[in-house]
Write a protein that holds these residues in place. Structure first.
Motif, mmCIF file in Angstrom:
data_model
loop_
_atom_site.group_PDB
_atom_site.id
_atom_site.type_symbol
_atom_site.label_atom_id
_atom_site.label_comp_id
_atom_site.label_asym_id
_atom_site.label_seq_id
_atom_site.Cartn_x
_atom_site.Cartn_y
_atom_site.Cartn_z
ATOM 1 N N ASN A 73 0.843 -1.198 0.000
ATOM 2 C CA ASN A 73 0.000 0.000 0.000
ATOM 3 C C ASN A 73 0.880 1.251 0.000
ATOM 4 O O ASN A 73 1.013 1.933 1.023
ATOM 5 N N PRO A 74 1.499 1.584 -1.139
ATOM 6 C CA PRO A 74 2.445 2.705 -1.199
ATOM 7 C C PRO A 74 1.835 4.053 -0.820
ATOM 8 O O PRO A 74 2.558 4.963 -0.388
ATOM 9 N N ASP A 75 0.526 4.189 -0.927
ATOM 10 C CA ASP A 75 -0.111 5.459 -0.559
ATOM 11 C C ASP A 75 -0.012 5.741 0.934
ATOM 12 O O ASP A 75 -0.120 6.899 1.361
ATOM 13 N N ILE A 76 0.192 4.700 1.735
ATOM 14 C CA ILE A 76 0.309 4.894 3.183
ATOM 15 C C ILE A 76 1.534 5.742 3.506
ATOM 16 O O ILE A 76 1.488 6.620 4.374
ATOM 17 N N TYR A 77 2.638 5.491 2.818
ATOM 18 C CA TYR A 77 3.852 6.282 3.037
ATOM 19 C C TYR A 77 3.587 7.759 2.733
ATOM 20 O O TYR A 77 4.010 8.647 3.488
ATOM 21 N N LYS A 78 2.877 8.017 1.649
ATOM 22 C CA LYS A 78 2.568 9.402 1.280
ATOM 23 C C LYS A 78 1.693 10.064 2.346
ATOM 24 O O LYS A 78 1.883 11.230 2.688
ATOM 25 N N GLU A 79 0.736 9.307 2.867
ATOM 26 C CA GLU A 79 -0.159 9.834 3.892
ATOM 27 C C GLU A 79 0.607 10.175 5.165
ATOM 28 O O GLU A 79 0.392 11.225 5.777
ATOM 29 N N ILE A 80 1.517 9.312 5.550
ATOM 30 C CA ILE A 80 2.322 9.565 6.749
ATOM 31 C C ILE A 80 3.215 10.782 6.544
ATOM 32 O O ILE A 80 3.306 11.654 7.418
ATOM 33 N N SER A 81 3.886 10.842 5.411
ATOM 34 C CA SER A 81 4.773 11.978 5.127
ATOM 35 C C SER A 81 4.015 13.303 5.147
ATOM 36 O O SER A 81 4.525 14.327 5.627
ATOM 37 N N ARG A 82 2.801 13.276 4.656
ATOM 38 C CA ARG A 82 2.000 14.501 4.564
ATOM 39 C C ARG A 82 1.497 14.968 5.929
ATOM 40 O O ARG A 82 1.435 16.165 6.206
ATOM 41 N N ARG A 83 1.171 14.030 6.818
ATOM 42 C CA ARG A 83 0.479 14.393 8.061
ATOM 43 C C ARG A 83 1.315 14.252 9.329
ATOM 44 O O ARG A 83 0.860 14.646 10.404
ATOM 45 N N ILE A 84 2.534 13.726 9.245
ATOM 46 C CA ILE A 84 3.278 13.388 10.456
ATOM 47 C C ILE A 84 3.613 14.615 11.309
ATOM 48 O O ILE A 84 3.776 14.496 12.535
ATOM 49 N N LYS A 85 3.683 15.775 10.727
ATOM 50 C CA LYS A 85 4.034 16.978 11.501
ATOM 51 C C LYS A 85 3.040 17.248 12.630
ATOM 52 O O LYS A 85 3.358 17.938 13.598
ATOM 53 N N ASN A 86 1.832 16.713 12.520
ATOM 54 C CA ASN A 86 0.821 16.903 13.558
ATOM 55 C C ASN A 86 0.896 15.839 14.655
ATOM 56 O O ASN A 86 0.131 15.895 15.618
ATOM 57 N N TYR A 87 1.826 14.879 14.517
ATOM 58 C CA TYR A 87 1.883 13.757 15.458
ATOM 59 C C TYR A 87 3.233 13.621 16.158
ATOM 60 O O TYR A 87 3.349 12.841 17.110
ATOM 61 N N ALA A 88 4.251 14.324 15.714
ATOM 62 C CA ALA A 88 5.581 14.222 16.313
ATOM 63 C C ALA A 88 6.067 15.596 16.752
ATOM 64 O O ALA A 88 5.657 16.620 16.198
ATOM 65 N N MET A 89 6.942 15.604 17.733
ATOM 66 C CA MET A 89 7.513 16.868 18.181
ATOM 67 C C MET A 89 8.312 17.501 17.037
ATOM 68 O O MET A 89 9.164 16.841 16.436
ATOM 69 N N PRO A 90 8.056 18.760 16.724
ATOM 70 C CA PRO A 90 8.710 19.404 15.569
ATOM 71 C C PRO A 90 10.232 19.282 15.595
ATOM 72 O O PRO A 90 10.853 19.028 14.554
ATOM 73 N N LEU A 91 10.839 19.451 16.758
ATOM 74 C CA LEU A 91 12.296 19.385 16.839
ATOM 75 C C LEU A 91 12.812 17.996 16.464
ATOM 76 O O LEU A 91 13.884 17.858 15.864
ATOM 77 N N SER A 92 12.042 16.953 16.803
ATOM 78 C CA SER A 92 12.449 15.585 16.471
ATOM 79 C C SER A 92 12.381 15.317 14.968
ATOM 80 O O SER A 92 13.073 14.432 14.462
ATOM 81 N N LEU A 93 11.547 16.077 14.269
ATOM 82 C CA LEU A 93 11.395 15.885 12.828
ATOM 83 C C LEU A 93 12.496 16.557 12.014
ATOM 84 O O LEU A 93 12.706 16.222 10.848
ATOM 85 N N GLN A 94 13.197 17.500 12.642
ATOM 86 C CA GLN A 94 14.243 18.212 11.920
ATOM 87 C C GLN A 94 15.405 17.277 11.582
ATOM 88 O O GLN A 94 15.878 16.525 12.419
#
Length: 283
Positions: free
Chosen positions: A234-255
């Motif tokens: 289900n390759p679309d799952i990766y796209k969905e995570i990439s698009r929305r992950i900023k709302n689920y992880a601490m911003p500093l950890s995403l840098q």
């Protein structure tokens, strides 16, 4: 020859290698044969096997299978059973610990997370070159973190596990609960007109985003590798995570961190072949 085995909730995959050359590989249904029975059968046929390295979708410690929520266990003390019966060495480790060893080598990093979605929801972590195992070698059991109450039980005995929402076994239970066709894929659920079907898909994505965000925030890995059969199919799952992950992880950890999909055909099996080489990390 050396034997690598990957035992998952759905399939048992194995490969025989002579040096670095693959000699034979095959896939069986996990439900059709126990690990000990499989090894007995193969060792009688392939008497040149000297070492066995096993990736196992359950909790293992010191050569023993402690528990395996999605697999039937036919011998708990598998290392002692095989080594006493045959002149072979056997090492067994959790499948996500094996996967993260392989991914760490592939990406040449010592700060990496491997989050895989298949029959279950699993996580392996290497932090500053150390494989995180915990006191009883059951650390990073992401699938069994409390998420939301479900109307049925997880195989671990609780009814609020994240795995009940973001895994193949969890999705199957929801399809059975709503009396939907069990063959429906995630994409079929998403596109189905029934609200119950769409709800299962939305729950899956929400739980997986929660799992990914929790992993990123807790472990601050340089790379997060997504893998497993559901991600692969289900390759679309990766796209969905990439698009929305900023709302689920601490911003500093995403840098400065990357989320990627596994490029291995089977990283758990590749990691199993590394067990002897990496023994100092997992002992």
């Amino acid at each position: 020859m050396i034997l690598g085995v990957d035992v998952g909730g759905t399939y048992l995959r194995y490969e025989l290698r002579k040096g670095s050359k693959s000699v034979k590989k095959a896939t069986l249904k996990s439900s059709e044969i126990g690990l000990a029975t499989f090894l007995d059968s193969l060792l009688k046929k392939e008497q040149s096997i000297t070492s066995i390295y096993i990736s196992y979708a359950g909790q293992v410690r010191d050569g023993r299978i402690i528990t395996a929520p999605n697999i039937t266990i036919d011998k708990e003390n598998i290392q002692a059973y095989i080594e006493e019966k045959y002149e072979v060495e056997l090492l067994i480790e959790n499948d996500l610990n094996c996967a993260v060893l392989a991914e760490s080598q592939a990406y040449d990093t010592q700060n990496i997370a491997a989050l895989f979605v298949g029959s279950g929801l699993g996580l392996g972590i290497i932090s500053d070159s150390v494989l995180l195992r915990g006191f009883e070698n059951i650390a990073t059991e992401l699938g069994h973190i409390p998420f939301q109450d479900a109307p049925f039980f997880c195989s671990c005995g609780k009814r609020n596990c994240m795995e009940l929402y973001a895994s193949g076994s969890g999705v199957l239970k929801w399809k059975q609960y709503y009396k939907l066709d069990e063959s429906f894929s995630l994409q079929a659920l998403c596109k189905n007109k029934r609200k119950d079907a769409q709800k299962i898909y939305r729950q899956f994505i929400e739980a997986l985003l929660y799992a990914v965000g929790t992993t990123i925030t807790l472990f601050n890995s340089e790379i997060l590798v997504l893998g497993g059969g559901i991600i692969k199919n289900n390759p679309d799952i990766y796209k969905e995570i990439s698009r929305r992950i900023k709302n689920y992880a601490m911003p500093l950890s995403l840098q400065n961190m990357k989320i990627v999909c596994s490029q291995f055909e089977n990283s758990s099996l590749e990691g199993a072949f590394l067990l002897k080489e990496k023994r100092c990390q997992i002992s």
